[in-house]
Design an enzyme around this catalytic site. Structure first.
Site, PDB file in Angstrom:
ATOM      1  N   ASN A 162       0.867  -1.176   0.000  1.00 14.77           N
ATOM      2  CA  ASN A 162       0.000   0.000   0.000  1.00 14.77           C
ATOM      3  C   ASN A 162       0.908   1.231   0.000  1.00 14.77           C
ATOM      4  O   ASN A 162       2.086   1.133   0.343  1.00 14.77           O
ATOM      5  CB  ASN A 162      -0.957   0.017   1.197  1.00 14.77           C
ATOM      6  CG  ASN A 162      -0.279   0.369   2.502  1.00 14.77           C
ATOM      7  OD1 ASN A 162       0.736  -0.219   2.876  1.00 14.77           O
ATOM      8  ND2 ASN A 162      -0.850   1.319   3.219  1.00 14.77           N
ATOM      9  N   HIS A 185       4.397   6.822  -6.782  1.00 12.49           N
ATOM     10  CA  HIS A 185       4.668   5.528  -6.165  1.00 12.49           C
ATOM     11  C   HIS A 185       6.133   5.382  -5.758  1.00 12.49           C
ATOM     12  O   HIS A 185       7.031   5.827  -6.468  1.00 12.49           O
ATOM     13  CB  HIS A 185       4.292   4.393  -7.128  1.00 12.49           C
ATOM     14  CG  HIS A 185       2.835   4.319  -7.410  1.00 12.49           C
ATOM     15  ND1 HIS A 185       1.962   3.594  -6.630  1.00 12.49           N
ATOM     16  CD2 HIS A 185       2.077   4.894  -8.377  1.00 12.49           C
ATOM     17  CE1 HIS A 185       0.744   3.713  -7.113  1.00 12.49           C
ATOM     18  NE2 HIS A 185       0.779   4.497  -8.170  1.00 12.49           N
TER      19      HIS A 185
END
Length: 186
Positions: free
Chosen positions: A37, A48
């Protein structure tokens, strides 16, 4: 020399709790890399694997997935190489230990739907412990799994977090390179 980028404040990090990031995904990728996550730092900056201590980007380069070291803000460029990024659980937390087993299992079900829709050749799950819980595979190890989702092979890789002391950078790159060599052979 590039100017020093400002680090997120404690308030910004706290406000990022529960935020989500869009996937970097397209149909028929070679590999869809799947984190556990997003962390709070990643949620604040909106890319990310953006926390400075995370070794995802250097490992991708060292393993031969990318021709040079990419920056998190270049994440969409992975699509041109046939790679994407998603997560088991969408919501950002300070650390993955905040996720419950139920949340990981629910995330795995949503991930399976995503994989069936996009059909990557390989789903690379980044974190053995999270994979074991999310997919109910208590004895799973690193590497290719017997399980698949449709025609998509599952491959478990070590978590690239800088906190993963079991895998120093060179060893991490070697394990990731095993996946790259497999994908290159397809």
């Amino acid at each position: 020399m590039q100017p020093q980028k400002r680090r997120p404040t404690k308030e910004e990090l706290a406000a990022a709790n529960g935020r989500t990031l869009p996937d970097i995904v397209a149909p028929n990728l070679k590999v869809l890399f799947c984190g556990i996550n997003p962390g709070l730092y990643t949620a604040v900056v909106g890319h990310h694997f953006a926390r400075p201590g995370n070794r995802f980007w250097p490992t991708l380069h060292a393993a031969g997935f990318t021709p040079r070291l990419y920056l998190p803000k270049e994440e969409s460029s992975l699509l041109d190489l046939g790679f994407g990024i998603t997560n088991i659980v969408d919501r950002a937390t300070a650390n993955a230990a905040e996720l419950s087993a139920v949340e990981l299992k629910e995330g795995a079900l949503k991930l399976e739907e995503k994989v069936i829709g996009y059909q990557p050749q390989v789903l690379a799950l980044l974190g053995i412990s999270a994979y074991r819980v999310a997919f109910g595979k208590a004895s799973a190890g690193i590497g290719m799994q017997e399980q698949s989702i449709g025609n998509t092979r599952l491959w478990v890789l070590p978590n690239p977090s800088g906190l993963n002391a079991h895998f120093p950078p060179r060893k991490l790159a070697e394990v990731y390179q095993g996946l790259r060599l497999f994908v290159d052979s397809l």
